[in-house]
Design a protein around this motif. Structure first.
Motif, PDB file in Angstrom:
ATOM      1  N   PRO A 152      11.922  57.624  -9.736  1.00 52.85           N
ATOM      2  CA  PRO A 152      10.506  57.278  -9.900  1.00 52.85           C
ATOM      3  C   PRO A 152      10.253  55.808 -10.217  1.00 52.85           C
ATOM      4  O   PRO A 152       9.254  55.243  -9.774  1.00 52.85           O
ATOM      5  CB  PRO A 152      10.060  58.185 -11.058  1.00 52.85           C
ATOM      6  N   ARG A 153      11.145  55.185 -10.989  1.00 48.90           N
ATOM      7  CA  ARG A 153      10.939  53.773 -11.306  1.00 48.90           C
ATOM      8  C   ARG A 153      10.943  52.913 -10.043  1.00 48.90           C
ATOM      9  O   ARG A 153      10.275  51.880  -9.976  1.00 48.90           O
ATOM     10  CB  ARG A 153      12.022  53.287 -12.273  1.00 48.90           C
ATOM     11  N   LEU A 154      11.724  53.327  -9.049  1.00 46.72           N
ATOM     12  CA  LEU A 154      11.795  52.565  -7.813  1.00 46.72           C
ATOM     13  C   LEU A 154      10.458  52.582  -7.080  1.00 46.72           C
ATOM     14  O   LEU A 154      10.114  51.624  -6.374  1.00 46.72           O
ATOM     15  CB  LEU A 154      12.908  53.128  -6.918  1.00 46.72           C
ATOM     16  N   MET A 155       9.687  53.661  -7.237  1.00 51.97           N
ATOM     17  CA  MET A 155       8.361  53.704  -6.625  1.00 51.97           C
ATOM     18  C   MET A 155       7.512  52.535  -7.120  1.00 51.97           C
ATOM     19  O   MET A 155       6.826  51.877  -6.330  1.00 51.97           O
ATOM     20  CB  MET A 155       7.658  55.027  -6.952  1.00 51.97           C
ATOM     21  N   GLN A 156       7.545  52.290  -8.440  1.00 52.41           N
ATOM     22  CA  GLN A 156       6.755  51.205  -9.002  1.00 52.41           C
ATOM     23  C   GLN A 156       7.224  49.852  -8.470  1.00 52.41           C
ATOM     24  O   GLN A 156       6.411  48.977  -8.169  1.00 52.41           O
ATOM     25  CB  GLN A 156       6.849  51.245 -10.534  1.00 52.41           C
ATOM     26  N   THR A 157       8.539  49.688  -8.331  1.00 56.05           N
ATOM     27  CA  THR A 157       9.076  48.439  -7.799  1.00 56.05           C
ATOM     28  C   THR A 157       8.600  48.201  -6.376  1.00 56.05           C
ATOM     29  O   THR A 157       8.211  47.085  -5.999  1.00 56.05           O
ATOM     30  CB  THR A 157      10.617  48.464  -7.830  1.00 56.05           C
ATOM     31  N   LEU A 158       8.600  49.257  -5.560  1.00 61.02           N
ATOM     32  CA  LEU A 158       8.186  49.132  -4.167  1.00 61.02           C
ATOM     33  C   LEU A 158       6.685  48.871  -4.044  1.00 61.02           C
ATOM     34  O   LEU A 158       6.248  48.144  -3.156  1.00 61.02           O
ATOM     35  CB  LEU A 158       8.577  50.395  -3.401  1.00 61.02           C
TER      36      LEU A 158
END
Length: 311
Positions: free
Chosen positions: A221-227
């Motif tokens: 889920p954290r990667l969603m914010q990065t993207l």
């Protein structure tokens, strides 16, 4: 027949997938297949239906699994009794949870006050947690939606809003709230299928009259914010993800139509004996989320009983 064979069988039975089980056990797939074949030869019965690469427990396999599960439960009890007699008893709690960024610190606060308690922590999607609970490999879990299994009790923790996460400078920046239909043509960053949040957000979009254009799928889920920060697309984000983590590069928007929420629940195995640490931690989590709900003014659970017991 030995314990290693039984452990391998238990893992394959839980996964119903040889490749995934071999990866979890960190052994070669052919070796695992041979071990299961030898076990079936020793028993004189097949334990699985086989259709190409797909396997599924048959009735004999389901019955055998119940006994194998009890074997490992009794072994764990035996180890605990031996440790007690030797004066080396440790209380161990195995927990699983969906991704909640603040939860590790919450657990750390509990451990600081209960130094004799040791944790085994799993983080994953809804299906994996359900299987772990069903296989009695964890004591309790936090999920959305609620785990629905026999011999499992659940307590609703809170209902949180699901928002839209957009990058700064997006055309909708500063709006505060939007209708979901307004982003029907936007590219989305999303979790992979199988995650409870993905199933919920797909349903939200269907209710708004469109199928989301998902250009990037992730497991973290954290990667969603990065993207989203990078401008690849927009995403859905649970309200609690932003707890104590301000982000100046993104903005979250309230969705006014349709209503987009999810309900977090705590589920645990019903056992005749629960350790004191288990009960302390269970109440600790329930009280923490109750305080969090009041502090953040998050609505309480809607249209759900407070505690659901299943036997």
């Amino acid at each position: 027949m030995d314990l290693l064979q039984l452990k391998y069988f238990q893992t394959v039975a839980r996964r119903e997938h040889i490749t995934q089980a071999a990866k979890e056990l960190n052994i070669a797939q052919p070796s695992l297949s041979q071990t299961i074949a030898r076990l079936e030869e020793d028993l004189g019965v097949a334990l699985f239906y086989r259709h190409g690469r797909n396997i599924r427990l048959n009735e004999s396999g389901k019955t055998f699994l119940e006994h194998v599960d009890r074997v490992f439960i009794e072994l764990e009890k035996g180890k605990e009794e031996a440790r007690k007699l030797a004066g080396k008893h440790q209380e161990v709690l195995s927990i699983a949870t969906i991704h909640l960024p603040f939860l590790p610190q919450v657990i750390a606060n509990f451990v600081a006050k209960q130094p004799g308690v040791h944790f085994r922590f799993h983080q994953g999607c809804y299906p994996s947690m359900r299987k772990l609970l069903e296989a009695r490999e964890i004591d309790l879990c936090i999920s959305a939606p609620q785990i629905d299994l026999p011999s499992v009790s659940s307590a609703v923790l809170l209902t949180e809003e699901i928002r839209l996460l957009i990058p700064k400078g997006h055309r909708l920046a500063g709006r505060g709230q939007v209708k979901l239909s307004e982003v029907a043509s936007e590219p989305f960053v999303s979790l992979k299928e199988g995650y409870g949040l993905r199933e919920s957000t797909d349903e939200f979009c269907q209710r708004a009259g469109f199928t989301p254009n998902i250009v990037f799928e992730v497991e973290e889920p954290r990667l969603m914010q990065t993207l989203v920060r990078s401008g690849i697309g927009i995403s859905f984000i649970p309200e609690l993800f932003g707890l104590n983590e301000p982000d100046n590069e993104t903005e979250s928007l309230t969705i006014s139509d349709p209503e987009c929420t999810r309900t977090l629940s705590l589920s645990w195995l019903n056992r005749t004996e629960q350790s004191p640490a288990f009960e302390r931690f269970r109440l600790f989590i329930i009280n923490y989320f109750n305080s969090l709900r009041k502090q953040k003014q998050i609505p309480g659970p809607r249209d759900l009983p407070r505690v659901i017991h299943r036997f």
